[in-house]
Design a protein around this motif. Structure first.
Motif, PDB file in Angstrom:
ATOM      1  N   PHE A 277      28.840-168.890  27.343  1.00 19.19           N
ATOM      2  CA  PHE A 277      30.187-169.453  27.239  1.00 19.19           C
ATOM      3  C   PHE A 277      30.525-170.279  28.479  1.00 19.19           C
ATOM      4  CE2 PHE A 277      34.623-168.866  28.623  1.00 19.19           C
ATOM      5  CZ  PHE A 277      35.263-169.593  27.628  1.00 19.19           C
ATOM      6  N   ALA A 278      30.193-169.744  29.633  1.00 16.00           N
ATOM      7  CA  ALA A 278      30.499-170.464  30.874  1.00 16.00           C
ATOM      8  C   ALA A 278      29.759-171.791  30.936  1.00 16.00           C
ATOM      9  CB  ALA A 278      30.144-169.591  32.079  1.00 16.00           C
ATOM     10  N   VAL A 279      28.489-171.778  30.517  1.00 16.71           N
ATOM     11  CA  VAL A 279      27.702-173.013  30.556  1.00 16.71           C
ATOM     12  C   VAL A 279      28.236-174.009  29.540  1.00 16.71           C
ATOM     13  CG1 VAL A 279      25.429-173.983  30.086  1.00 16.71           C
ATOM     14  CG2 VAL A 279      25.632-171.912  31.441  1.00 16.71           C
ATOM     15  N   GLY A 280      28.480-173.545  28.307  1.00 17.79           N
ATOM     16  CA  GLY A 280      28.962-174.457  27.280  1.00 17.79           C
ATOM     17  C   GLY A 280      30.331-175.010  27.600  1.00 17.79           C
ATOM     18  N   ASN A 281      31.263-174.144  27.987  1.00 15.30           N
ATOM     19  CA  ASN A 281      32.607-174.592  28.329  1.00 15.30           C
ATOM     20  C   ASN A 281      32.592-175.444  29.593  1.00 15.30           C
ATOM     21  OD1 ASN A 281      35.612-174.258  27.793  1.00 15.30           O
ATOM     22  ND2 ASN A 281      35.498-173.526  29.892  1.00 15.30           N
ATOM     23  N   GLY A 282      31.796-175.021  30.579  1.00 16.23           N
ATOM     24  CA  GLY A 282      31.721-175.778  31.823  1.00 16.23           C
ATOM     25  C   GLY A 282      31.097-177.143  31.635  1.00 16.23           C
ATOM     26  N   SER A 283      30.055-177.228  30.793  1.00 17.04           N
ATOM     27  CA  SER A 283      29.399-178.516  30.585  1.00 17.04           C
ATOM     28  C   SER A 283      30.318-179.488  29.859  1.00 17.04           C
ATOM     29  CB  SER A 283      28.096-178.329  29.800  1.00 17.04           C
ATOM     30  OG  SER A 283      28.360-177.830  28.502  1.00 17.04           O
TER      31      SER A 283
END
Length: 436
Positions: free
Chosen positions: A239-245
């Motif tokens: 989630f952090a990677v997807g939302n952050g990207s």
């Protein structure tokens, strides 16, 4: 949210399970078609609630007040997504006779975690000055209510009772409208947040009452959520990677592109909001429904068929929007329509392949939950790179096609990973537990 047993082993390939977590005497499961329809309608009700909250807040607030409300609502959205990843996505992978304890533990952990997060938000609200401080303070006060109410959806999904989630979320939608519509114009952001949060109480009470038959007699245990290696930790990183990207992509485009290009891309993706409802429904409610299929081959056939349907829907929706008359388009997006319309072919292609990729990741989530992290990390970063490179080479249209390329490569990599999975033998039927 945790897997059966205190150690939290990874979920197995779906196999048969009892009709309900409470045993043969518990409530019966709805038919598959009814369950799918209820799942989609529930996700639609939840998404509509979030949209209407922002619309009503914008109408009731001043420009500065809405800016403060929006900032607080972004913080809530991040916490909501994190709870969904850490708790909800692992709850829906559960099956077996211990689902009552799983659901009770998930609700207890969500309540405790939201109390801690709410206390931190309240401290931040006291430190900050002005309307933003009051809004953060109000969010800290109501956070346990709104997070627990939303978390019940995943418990009902794991129990294969999406119609109960639909009942609670429909009441939530009605209460939000009933609470916010009477507010006077110029209402401060702190009051709006407080009214919005307290409106979740009836839906929370109904959800807990509907959940009670499934968790009666079960004991809550939050310790597995805190252990190293818990599956939710991987999903939280995803989630952090997807939302952050995605946020990084918008930020990067804002640095190198014109505001018109950013607005056009935002406008084009906004028009595909209904498809996000379908994709979110597949992620939230797909794993329990796939539990009706036996073995890898049956699961892959089902998800591949679903992916084909979602791809056709995405392409068809893009074609409908592209053929929309300019007069109707301007009513939807105003002055942004002319620039957004040029990006619709690329955005339609992106959502078509996103349908295939969503179902590939759903297959991995069910058959091998730990296999999704690497795919998400690598191709989320690549999508950002393709977006920026596409803009440098061909402007806003190139940025949109760059996103489509990134989504296509993610889908191809995910299905390739599915093909390499080794089929797992069907789990044996568990022996009945001795009577107390």
């Amino acid at each position: 949210m945790t897997t059966a047993g205190p150690a939290g082993p990874a979920p197995r390939v779906p196999g048969p399970r009892p009709a309900a977590a409470t045993g043969a005497a518990g409530p019966r499961e709805p038919r598959r078609a009814v369950a799918v329809l209820a799942s989609v309608l529930d996700q639609a009700a939840s998404s509509l609630t979030n949209i209407l909250v922002l619309v009503l807040a914008a109408r009731l607030s001043s420009a500065d007040g809405f800016a403060a409300f929006s900032m607080v609502y972004v913080a809530f959205s991040v916490l909501l997504g994190a709870n969904m990843a850490y708790v909800g996505q692992t709850v829906v992978l559960e099956r077996g006779a211990g689902l009552g304890a799983v659901c009770r533990s998930a609700v207890a952990f969500t309540g405790l975690g939201s109390l801690v997060a709410g206390a931190l938000l309240a401290v931040a609200g006291l430190v900050l000055a002005g309307p933003s401080g009051g809004a953060f303070l109000a969010l800290g006060a109501v956070l346990p209510l709104v997070l627990c109410q939303d978390g019940l959806r995943y418990c009902f999904s794991a129990l294969r009772q999406p119609q109960r989630a639909l009942a609670a979320d429909t009441l939530r939608l009605a209460c939000v409208l009933g609470a916010l519509l009477p507010q006077p114009h110029g209402t401060g952001p702190g009051r709006l947040v407080l009214v919005w949060g307290l409106s979740a109480v009836p839906a929370l009470a109904l959800g807990l009452w509907l959940l009670r038959p499934f968790v009666a007699g079960a004991r809550a245990d939050v310790r597995p959520y805190l252990r190293r290696g818990h599956l939710g930790q991987r999903f939280l990183v995803e989630f952090a990677v997807g939302n952050g990207s995605s946020q990084l992509a918008v930020f990067g485009l804002g640095v190198v592109a014109t505001p018109l290009a950013v607005g056009a891309l935002r406008g084009a993706t906004t028009l595909f909001g209904p498809l996000n409802v379908l994709f979110n429904s597949a992620n939230a409610f797909g794993p329990p429904l796939l539990g009706r299929f036996r073995g890898k081959r049956a699961v892959v056939r089902a998800t591949a068929a679903l992916g084909g349907v979602l791809a056709l829907v995405g392409a068809g929706w893009g074609a409908v929007l592209y053929a929309l008359p300019d007069r109707l388009g301007r009513q939807l997006l105003g002055a942004t329509w002319s620039s957004a319309a040029a990006l619709l072919p690329a955005t339609g292609a992106q959502y078509a392949v996103m349908g295939l990729g969503t179902c590939a990741l759903l297959t991995l989530r069910v058959l091998s939950p730990k296999a999704t992290l690497s795919v998400q990390v690598v191709f989320s970063v690549l999508s950002v790179a393709f977006l920026l490179a596409g803009y440098v080479l061909w402007g806003a249209a190139g940025a949109a096609w760059g996103l489509a390329l990134g989504s296509a490569l993610k889908a191809a990599a995910a299905w390739s990973r599915v093909a390499r999975l080794t089929p797992t033998a069907e789990p044996a039927e568990p022996a009945p537990a001795p009577a107390a």
